[in-house]
Design a protein around this motif. Structure first.
Motif, short mmCIF file in Angstrom:
data_model
loop_
_atom_site.label_atom_id
_atom_site.label_comp_id
_atom_site.label_asym_id
_atom_site.label_seq_id
_atom_site.Cartn_x
_atom_site.Cartn_y
_atom_site.Cartn_z
N ASN A 162 24.50 -91.98 -53.88
CA ASN A 162 25.09 -90.92 -53.07
C ASN A 162 26.38 -90.37 -53.68
O ASN A 162 27.32 -90.01 -52.96
CB ASN A 162 25.38 -91.46 -51.66
CG ASN A 162 25.24 -90.39 -50.59
OD1 ASN A 162 24.43 -89.48 -50.71
ND2 ASN A 162 26.02 -90.52 -49.52
N TRP A 164 26.88 -87.71 -55.94
CA TRP A 164 26.98 -86.36 -56.49
C TRP A 164 26.44 -85.36 -55.48
O TRP A 164 25.68 -85.73 -54.58
CB TRP A 164 26.19 -86.26 -57.80
CG TRP A 164 26.38 -84.97 -58.56
CD1 TRP A 164 25.43 -84.02 -58.82
CD2 TRP A 164 27.59 -84.50 -59.16
NE1 TRP A 164 25.98 -83.00 -59.55
CE2 TRP A 164 27.31 -83.27 -59.78
CE3 TRP A 164 28.88 -85.01 -59.24
CZ2 TRP A 164 28.26 -82.52 -60.46
CZ3 TRP A 164 29.85 -84.27 -59.92
CH2 TRP A 164 29.53 -83.05 -60.52
N ILE A 165 26.85 -84.12 -55.63
CA ILE A 165 26.35 -83.04 -54.78
C ILE A 165 25.56 -82.06 -55.65
O ILE A 165 26.08 -81.59 -56.67
CB ILE A 165 27.49 -82.32 -54.06
CG1 ILE A 165 28.17 -83.27 -53.07
CG2 ILE A 165 26.98 -81.08 -53.34
CD1 ILE A 165 29.38 -82.68 -52.38
N ASP A 177 24.20 -77.29 -50.12
CA ASP A 177 24.57 -78.53 -50.78
C ASP A 177 23.85 -79.72 -50.18
O ASP A 177 23.60 -79.77 -48.96
CB ASP A 177 26.08 -78.77 -50.65
CG ASP A 177 26.91 -77.78 -51.44
OD1 ASP A 177 26.34 -77.08 -52.30
OD2 ASP A 177 28.13 -77.72 -51.21
N SER A 178 23.53 -80.69 -51.02
CA SER A 178 22.99 -81.96 -50.55
C SER A 178 23.44 -83.07 -51.49
O SER A 178 23.73 -82.83 -52.66
CB SER A 178 21.46 -81.93 -50.48
OG SER A 178 20.90 -81.69 -51.76
N ARG A 179 23.50 -84.28 -50.99
CA ARG A 179 23.98 -85.41 -51.78
C ARG A 179 22.82 -86.06 -52.53
O ARG A 179 21.67 -86.03 -52.08
CB ARG A 179 24.69 -86.43 -50.91
CG ARG A 179 25.90 -85.86 -50.17
CD ARG A 179 26.79 -86.97 -49.66
NE ARG A 179 27.46 -87.65 -50.76
CZ ARG A 179 28.65 -87.29 -51.25
NH1 ARG A 179 29.28 -86.23 -50.75
NH2 ARG A 179 29.20 -87.96 -52.24
#
Length: 231
Positions: A162, A164-165, A177-179
């Motif tokens: 978890n 980086w985006i 955006d998502s992780r």
């Protein structure tokens, strides 16, 4: 202790890796607005002409002069066209370790340019700069970047969960955006000396006999390094 990289140009059979110049602005803006670049990196979107000017004339050069790393504009030897970027960043001068990031222009993908340029920088880093570790971090779903890491001989060390985006384009053309996890890879000096094909430059389908690099140390009349340096 040395805390900045020298201002250099690195050449292979097909590529010239040099500092960015103002003449790169148009090609840089086009490359950085490509969808995969937007998706996997943290560059501004849209990437404007002003962003490209700042990067090519000021920001990339400050990476070297301020001791954080060094940025190379990767260009074709014959055409001088901008192929991509190789960026050494987050440099630890005490442990002689640094992290590499890279971008390839959409028109240049599939030619082995990313692996060729990163391998040339790694050889220079280990042999000329006495570094002991080169690290790469790739998003979990970024298989193209992972293939580059594998082809130059990197070892996968683990996962940063978890960490980086990434950005995903929606049906209406906007980005969200998502992780994601990051895979950590490393390359050490001995990894280039084990006699495999990648250590000889045969990476990413490229096998025309490339077996090294040439380095041009740029200096002014007083012997001081002049010129260059990204993410």
């Amino acid at each position: 202790m040395t805390t900045t990289f020298p201002d250099v140009t690195i050449s292979t059979d097909r590529l010239v890796l040099r500092p960015f110049e103002e003449e790169d602005v148009t090609a840089l803006a086009e490359m950085m607005n490509d969808e995969p670049v937007t998706a996997w990196t943290s560059v501004p979107h849209p990437y404007t002409h002003a962003d490209a000017v700042a990067w090519a004339t000021r920001v990339s050069h400050a990476e070297r002069t301020e001791g954080r790393g060094i940025v190379f504009a990767v260009t074709e030897f014959l055409t001088h066209r901008l192929v991509g970027i190789v960026h050494l960043q987050n440099t630890d001068w005490r442990t002689r370790a640094t992290e590499v990031g890279y971008v390839t222009a959409p028109w240049a993908r599939g030619e082995g340019y990313a692996s060729e340029s990163v391998l040339a920088v790694a050889r220079w880093l280990f042999r000329d700069q006495a570094f002991e570790r080169l690290e790469l971090r790739t998003a979990a779903d970024n298989t193209a970047s992972q293939q580059v890491a594998q082809k130059i001989g990197c070892i996968s060390e683990g996962v940063l969960r978890n960490a980086w985006i990434v950005r995903t384009q929606t049906a209406d053309g906007t980005w969200t955006d998502s992780r994601t996890d990051l895979i950590v890879w490393s390359l050490l000096p001995e990894d280039l000396d084990d006699g495999d094909g990648y250590a000889d430059g045969y990476a990413d389908g490229y096998s025309d006999g490339y077996d090294g690099y040439d380095v041009d140390h740029r200096a002014d009349a007083n012997g001081r390094a002049v010129g260059a340096d990204w993410n």
